[in-house]
Design a protein around this motif. Sequence first.
Motif, short mmCIF file in Angstrom:
data_model
loop_
_atom_site.label_atom_id
_atom_site.label_comp_id
_atom_site.label_asym_id
_atom_site.label_seq_id
_atom_site.Cartn_x
_atom_site.Cartn_y
_atom_site.Cartn_z
N LYS A 1 -16.00 46.14 71.09
CA LYS A 1 -15.60 45.75 69.73
C LYS A 1 -15.32 44.23 69.71
CE LYS A 1 -13.57 50.21 68.44
NZ LYS A 1 -12.33 50.91 67.97
N PRO A 2 -16.37 43.44 69.67
CA PRO A 2 -16.17 41.98 69.61
C PRO A 2 -15.54 41.57 68.29
CG PRO A 2 -18.47 42.51 69.25
CD PRO A 2 -17.80 43.80 69.64
N ARG A 3 -14.89 40.44 68.30
CA ARG A 3 -14.24 39.94 67.08
C ARG A 3 -15.26 39.39 66.09
NH1 ARG A 3 -10.02 36.39 70.46
NH2 ARG A 3 -11.90 36.29 71.71
N LEU A 4 -14.94 39.51 64.83
CA LEU A 4 -15.79 38.96 63.78
C LEU A 4 -15.91 37.45 63.95
CD1 LEU A 4 -17.43 39.18 61.15
CD2 LEU A 4 -15.24 39.04 59.89
N LEU A 5 -14.82 36.82 64.40
CA LEU A 5 -14.83 35.39 64.60
C LEU A 5 -15.89 34.98 65.62
CD1 LEU A 5 -13.58 32.61 64.09
CD2 LEU A 5 -11.91 33.12 65.90
N THR A 6 -16.12 35.83 66.62
CA THR A 6 -17.15 35.54 67.63
C THR A 6 -18.52 35.49 67.00
OG1 THR A 6 -15.85 36.54 69.41
CG2 THR A 6 -18.23 36.37 69.75
N ARG A 7 -18.81 36.46 66.14
CA ARG A 7 -20.12 36.51 65.47
C ARG A 7 -20.31 35.30 64.56
NH1 ARG A 7 -22.09 41.56 66.58
NH2 ARG A 7 -20.55 43.21 66.94
N LEU A 8 -19.28 34.96 63.84
CA LEU A 8 -19.37 33.80 62.94
C LEU A 8 -19.50 32.51 63.75
CD1 LEU A 8 -16.66 34.76 60.28
CD2 LEU A 8 -19.15 34.95 60.07
N SER A 9 -18.81 32.44 64.88
CA SER A 9 -18.90 31.25 65.73
C SER A 9 -20.29 31.09 66.32
CB SER A 9 -17.87 31.33 66.86
OG SER A 9 -16.54 31.37 66.34
N LEU A 10 -20.92 32.20 66.67
CA LEU A 10 -22.30 32.13 67.17
C LEU A 10 -23.23 31.54 66.11
CD1 LEU A 10 -22.67 35.51 69.10
CD2 LEU A 10 -23.08 33.23 70.05
#
Length: 519
Positions: free
Chosen positions: A165-174
């Motif tokens: 369950k990765p953080r949404l912030l990680t996806r947005l940061s990518l």
Amino acid sequence: MKIPKFNKPIFTEALWIGLTAAILFFVFLNIALKYLDPDLGWHLVIAQNFLETGFFPSVDVYSFAIKNFPWVVFEFHLSNLMYLIYKQISYLGLAVVFSGITAALLTLHIYLTRQIFKIRLLTILIFGGVLIIGTFSTFGIRTPVFSIWANIILFWLLWDLLKDKPRLLTRLSLMGLFLIWANCHPSFFVGVATLVIAVIYKTLRRKTVSLADITTVITTGLITLLNPYGIRLWWEALGHFLPTSSLMHTYIREWQSVFKMFPVDLLGLITLFFVLLVFIENFKKLWKNYPAHFIVAVIFLVGTFMATRNIGLLAIWALPLVLATLNNSVKVALPPKHYHLIRVLQGALAILIVSEFVSLLAINWCTNFLQTGASGYPSSKALDEVKQLTNQGEWLYNPYDWGGYLDWHFKGTPQVFIDGRMPATWFNKDNFPFKDYVAMYSTKGKGEIFAKYDFTVAIVKPTIASSLDPFNRFLIGGAAGEAKLNAEAERLSVKTWLEGQPNWKKVYKDDTAVIFVKK
């Protein structure tokens, strides 16, 4: 009010983080002030052109060898940033910014590795230091350094993405990372491939397809199209893998195999062999515990055998994995009575770093970079002479590594023969100036190429002799071997050839350049 007790672990942690960052900063600053990228000039001039006119040229306007050839400026925003810094605070400002960002991100890389893998402080400083020296080989005030920055960030974003369950912030940061990456350096497509590898691994491990992960990959790929060139940027970036790119791997030092290049990059070889030995010894453990990151690290390991410039990226991806396999193997127990000695040494080091920083600012090194006559480039008189000799549209021959410098000073008038953009550019049929340039290293090739391009003016180096470090001098037989190597280089130089041509005349010479004109 009760005053809380001093937290010694926090102090120690902050102290070693600060000292690590400071030491790295000054090491990189020293490299930056000594290593002057020959391509810096054309990075600055195209940015200056954009900021003054509002657009980048869609065709090459700085050289005549590929005149009006469609041209993609890969490092769009990074070149602009470099020019703005250079304009305001000179080359020293560029050196400080590049060194500061690199040191900060590498320190963060080490710190996250220590926190996640619980590595003993002495272990991470010793073996982390061995790996970090691999980044020294490719560091300089040059756009490829952005690839090191981006890969450090990408490493840890993928670390979180690979969780269930990765953080949404990680996806947005990518997405944010790749938007910036695509507008700053063509290595973004390698980053996209790395992201794809990670998602494929995660899908196979979970045996189920995650719509969120697939959406992340697709969205990230589409975001890279938000650049001035759209899909053409991808097409041009892939030009680095064309058959023509074999010339880069043959004749450009940083693109050569680590085992082919000369002089030998001793620091790079140390990093390479250290990583190779650890990976072989701990293959099963790495494959079992960190397969996705291990695959990427192995890809960069193979890439290092192909091009030395990949050693820095190998060091970035291998550092946490190597340290994870050491399992706190280095242990030193100091008696409590010696703690004060450590504090004294740390304080002395801190004073040394601060004093060196102050002295650097006072001396203001390299503020004259790209000024005429500086750092082995032609003097202002030599450049003025070239301008006078080419004011009727004559064709100018110039050394490859002077191209960017001449672009900066001439601004397209006169146009140069060759500069650092050309080896990685797509060409039609046999229209490949870099291929012609390297052909002139043979005795017969010079006459053919000079006739093909109809050069009428040539500016060349007064001497191409170089001084090797003690290690490389030893490899070729000491001072005698170095003298023999330089004598052969002079014999094959364009200057020596021109001096023997009856239809060419030497019209200017100083300590920085020699100029010939065709009779």
